[in-house]
Design an enzyme around this catalytic site. Sequence first.
Site, short mmCIF file in Angstrom:
data_model
loop_
_atom_site.label_atom_id
_atom_site.label_comp_id
_atom_site.label_asym_id
_atom_site.label_seq_id
_atom_site.Cartn_x
_atom_site.Cartn_y
_atom_site.Cartn_z
CB THR A 130 -0.96 -0.02 1.21
OG1 THR A 130 -0.23 -0.25 2.42
CG2 THR A 130 -2.00 -1.12 1.03
CE LYS B 83 0.52 -3.54 3.34
NZ LYS B 83 -0.21 -2.58 4.26
CB THR C 236 -2.21 -2.03 8.59
OG1 THR C 236 -2.80 -2.40 7.36
CG2 THR C 236 -1.22 -1.03 8.28
CG ASN D 71 -1.03 8.16 7.83
OD1 ASN D 71 -1.72 7.15 7.70
ND2 ASN D 71 0.28 8.11 8.00
CB THR E 220 -7.85 11.52 -1.74
OG1 THR E 220 -6.80 12.10 -0.94
CG2 THR E 220 -9.18 11.93 -1.19
#
Length: 402
Positions: free
Chosen positions: A152, A178, A189, A397, A402
């Site tokens: 990501t 990741k 995460t 962040n 978007t």
Amino acid sequence: MPVLTSTKFQKVAFQWPAGFYSDGIHIGLRKAKPDFGWLFSKVPAAAAGTYTTNQFQAAPTKLTKTMINQNHQLQGLLLNSAIANSCTGQQGWDNALQEQRWLANKLAVDPSLIGVASTGLIGAQLPMALIKNGLPQLTPTKSDAVTYAVLTTDKHPKTISVQCELSGQLVTITGFAKGSGMIHPKMATMLGFVTTDAQIDGEVLQELLSENVDSTFNQITVDGDTSTNDMVVTMANGLADNPTVMPGTSDYEVFNQALHYVLGQLAKQIAADGEGATKLVECNVAHAATALDGQQVAKAIVGSNLVKAAIFGEDPNWGRIISTIGATDADIDINQVDIAMNGMPLVAASLALPFDEAAVKTSLKQAQIMIDVDLHHGTAHGQAWGCDLTYNYVKINASYHT
């Protein structure tokens, strides 16, 4: 390749263990980068997993946990980035089940042998048409493309391969992960996958994984936030044809050490790649009253925003470190704490030492920062990894959606 003995493991170039295949492609979940992939073994593999403690556990994480817990077996995993399939209700759960069925059909295996892993934006539904159209494009390769498909905000994949000999048979252990932000395991995460061709029972593998995750992945922090999708999955297909690894044997010790190294290397790579980070921070705590105290103090230090900001600013402000120690629940002697940064003593017996501030500041320009704490209050130790807190972390962040 170096000759291996039964008491050593060797880091090698990235390679998949015997019988493991993968692929990573772009199907339109992201604008241009790889966003979809798979990982599978040509035979059913012993499997183990650890998972996020966030109460809003994502559908893919919950599904994979359920599958592994049935009989500690797995054969394939379907992976995607961009969309987490978290907080998506019944539709999200149904979509995870559909992914599982599609991959099971592709591999001609029972759905109970298939797991799913997703990472990305929380609350968005998976575009199932893209998933369905993308699945036939996946091919069985020995490339590292899947390690890119799960990224990501990461700047690069985290990968590691090692080899060892178990009863004379060469065994490979390869992992990738990741993780860059929303990192504060219990898990974070963060997705981690470890494959090996070693022969080992699934329940024994689970015990080893859980134990080693506690001192590796669960000792990293980037920003103190625990995500909804995190998990580490390990698969062992036995195709190295070694005798089954059993507790109490020398093979068990070698495999345990190699697995710990793989998990630790992946954990440190995640910490170093924290969103906006410029420095990897390692904290080592010595002479703690208990192992839990040592781990708690170490993780508190690398997780302190004040400490992280000071390291970014190359400021040897040890007061932020000692106040963080005191804010924990650890059993400490407040009169006996020593602190050093990059090998330079700053504090002894909880009192300031004279030190060359310019020299310490110069050392804090390095890409890796070491904080050593001696509590002089026991025989246990702790270790944790984090990163500095930069302006770029806020920038990343502030616009993640978007």
